[in-house]
Write an enzyme that holds these catalytic residues in place. Structure first.
Site, PDB file in Angstrom:
ATOM      1  N   LYS A  77       0.838  -1.213   0.000  1.00  0.00           N
ATOM      2  CA  LYS A  77       0.000   0.000   0.000  1.00  0.00           C
ATOM      3  C   LYS A  77       0.871   1.261   0.000  1.00  0.00           C
ATOM      4  CE  LYS A  77      -1.998  -1.075   3.907  1.00  0.00           C
ATOM      5  NZ  LYS A  77      -1.200  -2.291   4.281  1.00  0.00           N
ATOM      6  N   ARG A  84      -9.239   0.967   9.426  1.00  0.00           N
ATOM      7  CA  ARG A  84      -8.802  -0.392   9.756  1.00  0.00           C
ATOM      8  C   ARG A  84      -9.847  -1.140  10.573  1.00  0.00           C
ATOM      9  NH1 ARG A  84      -3.003   0.769   9.360  1.00  0.00           N
ATOM     10  NH2 ARG A  84      -1.895  -1.175   9.608  1.00  0.00           N
ATOM     11  N   ARG A 122      12.039  -5.434   4.587  1.00  0.00           N
ATOM     12  CA  ARG A 122      11.775  -4.011   4.292  1.00  0.00           C
ATOM     13  C   ARG A 122      12.779  -3.103   5.009  1.00  0.00           C
ATOM     14  NH1 ARG A 122       5.932  -1.548   5.304  1.00  0.00           N
ATOM     15  NH2 ARG A 122       6.234  -2.447   7.376  1.00  0.00           N
ATOM     16  N   ARG A 173      11.933  -1.159  10.642  1.00  0.00           N
ATOM     17  CA  ARG A 173      10.901  -0.817  11.628  1.00  0.00           C
ATOM     18  C   ARG A 173      10.875  -1.857  12.749  1.00  0.00           C
ATOM     19  NH1 ARG A 173       5.524   0.554   8.129  1.00  0.00           N
ATOM     20  NH2 ARG A 173       4.620  -0.669   9.828  1.00  0.00           N
ATOM     21  N   ARG A 188       0.459  -8.752  13.684  1.00  0.00           N
ATOM     22  CA  ARG A 188      -0.249  -7.752  12.852  1.00  0.00           C
ATOM     23  C   ARG A 188      -1.172  -8.439  11.855  1.00  0.00           C
ATOM     24  NH1 ARG A 188       4.811  -4.796  10.657  1.00  0.00           N
ATOM     25  NH2 ARG A 188       3.365  -3.675   9.313  1.00  0.00           N
TER      26      ARG A 188
HETATM   27  P1  AP5 Z   1       4.918  -1.583   1.789  1.00  0.00           P
HETATM   28  O1  AP5 Z   1       4.539  -0.786   0.595  1.00  0.00           O
HETATM   29  O2  AP5 Z   1       5.713  -0.915   2.852  1.00  0.00           O
HETATM   30  O3  AP5 Z   1       3.625  -2.310   2.393  1.00  0.00           O
HETATM   31  P2  AP5 Z   1       2.395  -1.699   3.194  1.00  0.00           P
HETATM   32  O4  AP5 Z   1       1.178  -2.378   2.699  1.00  0.00           O
HETATM   33  O5  AP5 Z   1       2.421  -0.209   3.175  1.00  0.00           O
HETATM   34  O6  AP5 Z   1       2.771  -2.265   4.627  1.00  0.00           O
HETATM   35  P3  AP5 Z   1       2.784  -1.622   6.088  1.00  0.00           P
HETATM   36  O7  AP5 Z   1       3.504  -2.623   6.970  1.00  0.00           O
HETATM   37  O8  AP5 Z   1       3.339  -0.227   6.116  1.00  0.00           O
HETATM   38  O9  AP5 Z   1       1.308  -1.604   6.427  1.00  0.00           O
HETATM   39  P4  AP5 Z   1       0.664  -1.658   7.771  1.00  0.00           P
HETATM   40  O10 AP5 Z   1      -0.714  -1.442   7.369  1.00  0.00           O
HETATM   41  O11 AP5 Z   1       0.905  -2.811   8.644  1.00  0.00           O
HETATM   42  O12 AP5 Z   1       1.478  -0.546   8.601  1.00  0.00           O
HETATM   43  P5  AP5 Z   1       1.156   0.964   8.957  1.00  0.00           P
HETATM   44  O13 AP5 Z   1       2.395   1.724   8.821  1.00  0.00           O
HETATM   45  O14 AP5 Z   1      -0.086   1.418   8.261  1.00  0.00           O
HETATM   46  O15 AP5 Z   1       5.723  -2.877   1.244  1.00  0.00           O
HETATM   47  C1  AP5 Z   1       6.257  -3.827   2.166  1.00  0.00           C
HETATM   48  C2  AP5 Z   1       7.581  -4.363   1.580  1.00  0.00           C
HETATM   49  O16 AP5 Z   1       7.316  -5.088   0.386  1.00  0.00           O
HETATM   50  C3  AP5 Z   1       8.588  -3.261   1.175  1.00  0.00           C
HETATM   51  O17 AP5 Z   1       9.883  -3.693   1.500  1.00  0.00           O
HETATM   52  C4  AP5 Z   1       8.411  -3.115  -0.342  1.00  0.00           C
HETATM   53  O18 AP5 Z   1       9.610  -2.709  -0.993  1.00  0.00           O
HETATM   54  C5  AP5 Z   1       8.019  -4.534  -0.741  1.00  0.00           C
HETATM   55  N1  AP5 Z   1       7.071  -4.556  -1.851  1.00  0.00           N
HETATM   56  C6  AP5 Z   1       5.996  -3.728  -2.038  1.00  0.00           C
HETATM   57  N2  AP5 Z   1       5.319  -4.065  -3.154  1.00  0.00           N
HETATM   58  C7  AP5 Z   1       5.977  -5.150  -3.681  1.00  0.00           C
HETATM   59  C8  AP5 Z   1       5.751  -5.973  -4.821  1.00  0.00           C
HETATM   60  N3  AP5 Z   1       4.716  -5.724  -5.653  1.00  0.00           N
HETATM   61  N4  AP5 Z   1       6.590  -7.011  -5.048  1.00  0.00           N
HETATM   62  C9  AP5 Z   1       7.633  -7.255  -4.201  1.00  0.00           C
HETATM   63  N5  AP5 Z   1       7.918  -6.511  -3.095  1.00  0.00           N
HETATM   64  C10 AP5 Z   1       7.078  -5.468  -2.847  1.00  0.00           C
HETATM   65  O19 AP5 Z   1       0.746   0.827  10.498  1.00  0.00           O
HETATM   66  C11 AP5 Z   1       1.697   0.498  11.477  1.00  0.00           C
HETATM   67  C12 AP5 Z   1       1.013   0.438  12.827  1.00  0.00           C
HETATM   68  O20 AP5 Z   1       0.439   1.727  13.154  1.00  0.00           O
HETATM   69  C13 AP5 Z   1      -0.161  -0.529  12.940  1.00  0.00           C
HETATM   70  O21 AP5 Z   1       0.267  -1.856  13.222  1.00  0.00           O
HETATM   71  C14 AP5 Z   1      -0.966   0.087  14.084  1.00  0.00           C
HETATM   72  O22 AP5 Z   1      -0.375  -0.191  15.316  1.00  0.00           O
HETATM   73  C15 AP5 Z   1      -0.811   1.582  13.816  1.00  0.00           C
HETATM   74  N6  AP5 Z   1      -1.887   2.118  12.961  1.00  0.00           N
HETATM   75  C16 AP5 Z   1      -1.723   2.690  11.729  1.00  0.00           C
HETATM   76  N7  AP5 Z   1      -2.916   3.054  11.226  1.00  0.00           N
HETATM   77  C17 AP5 Z   1      -3.848   2.705  12.144  1.00  0.00           C
HETATM   78  C18 AP5 Z   1      -5.256   2.805  12.192  1.00  0.00           C
HETATM   79  N8  AP5 Z   1      -5.967   3.334  11.183  1.00  0.00           N
HETATM   80  N9  AP5 Z   1      -5.901   2.336  13.290  1.00  0.00           N
HETATM   81  C19 AP5 Z   1      -5.223   1.815  14.322  1.00  0.00           C
HETATM   82  N10 AP5 Z   1      -3.880   1.683  14.334  1.00  0.00           N
HETATM   83  C20 AP5 Z   1      -3.198   2.126  13.263  1.00  0.00           C
END
Ligand code: AP5
Length: 218
Positions: free
Chosen positions: A13, A88, A127, A160, A171
């Site tokens: 994403k 979420r 990552r 991270r 997660r």
């Molecule tokens: P990446 O693009 O970083 O994936 P992502 O879907 O953005 O993953 P996140 O881990 O950031 O999502 P998340 O939803 O868990 O975390 P968030 O920061 O929102 O890609 C991942 C890896 O794959 C990278 O290395 C990339 O290079 C590689 N890649 C990407 N596409 C690829 C492809 N097509 N092929 C091969 N490799 C690829 O949230 C973190 C924490 O914050 C949560 O756990 C929670 O505690 C809190 N939080 C955030 N938002 C909320 C909310 N709305 N409500 C409650 N808590 C929240």
């Protein structure tokens, strides 16, 4: 357009939202980035969030809804946005509708990135992220030109804390329980569009194609 990127942690994403912002000028609104900035600055929000984020748990809905209401009312987001990491929970999704309706807006489309759990674990444990720009890399599939340094500004890359395998699995559990019900929620409203998986560039091309088709039919 007002877009939501929905999908498990590590589905790509953030990677796709960054590309869309760079190439199409649609601002990325990442709740994860907002929380990590607050955590790094040790603000009261950051201190509160850390206890949840580091455990792989969700930050409470009320906190997240207040953050998103403030962010979506900033001038750049008035012209469209990509929501990356919000909503979420069903409660967050309903609150989002209310926040947007208050200013005559609504969600146009929900793009769904579905990736299998075992692929996710490989993606997240490999990552690396830039401390300054938040640009996302992967040690194998998307490495920086210079190991450990960001291509954009040369800053240090880091792993991270919540990308340790045990936390990633937690997660994923939380995602399947709390967030997956949103697939049905948006499918029933006709806003739902799956994006087929592939390498980073081909996913981006599919995304742009979907957006053009939708924009043309509006
Ligand atoms: P990446 O693009 O970083 O994936 P992502 O879907 O953005 O993953 P996140 O881990 O950031 O999502 P998340 O939803 O868990 O975390 P968030 O920061 O929102 O890609 C991942 C890896 O794959 C990278 O290395 C990339 O290079 C590689 N890649 C990407 N596409 C690829 C492809 N097509 N092929 C091969 N490799 C690829 O949230 C973190 C924490 O914050 C949560 O756990 C929670 O505690 C809190 N939080 C955030 N938002 C909320 C909310 N709305 N409500 C409650 N808590 C929240």
């Amino acid at each position: 357009m007002n877009l939501i990127f929905l999908g498990p942690p590590g589905a790509g994403k953030g990677t796709q939202a960054q590309l869309l912002e760079q190439r199409e000028g649609i601002p990325q609104v990442s709740t994860g980035d907002i929380l990590r900035t607050a955590m790094a600055a040790e603000t009261p929000l950051g201190q509160q969030a850390r206890q949840y984020v580091d455990q792989g748990e969700l930050v409470p809905d009320d906190v997240m809804i207040a953050i998103i209401e403030d962010r979506l009312n900033q001038p750049d987001a008035r012209r469209g946005f990509v929501l990356d990491g919000f909503p979420r929970t069903l409660r967050q999704a309903r609150a989002l509708d209310r926040v947007l309706a208050a200013t005559g807006r609504r969600i146009d489309l929900v793009l769904y990135f579905d990736v299998a759990d075992d692929v996710i674990v490989r993606r997240l444990t490999g990552r690396r992220v830039c401390r300054q720009t938040s640009h996302i890399y992967h040690v194998e599939s998307s490495p920086p030109r210079r190991p450990g340094r960001c291509d954009i500004d040369g800053s240090e890359l880091y792993q991270r804390d919540d990308d340790q395998e045990e936390t990633v699995r937690r997660r994923l559990e939380v995602y399947h329980r709390e967030t997956e019900p949103l697939v049905e929620f948006y499918r029933r409203r006709g806003l739902f569009e799956p994006v087929r998986n592939g390498d980073i560039e081909s996913v981006h091309r599919r995304l742009v194609e979907i957006l053009k088709t939708r924009a043309g039919s509006r």
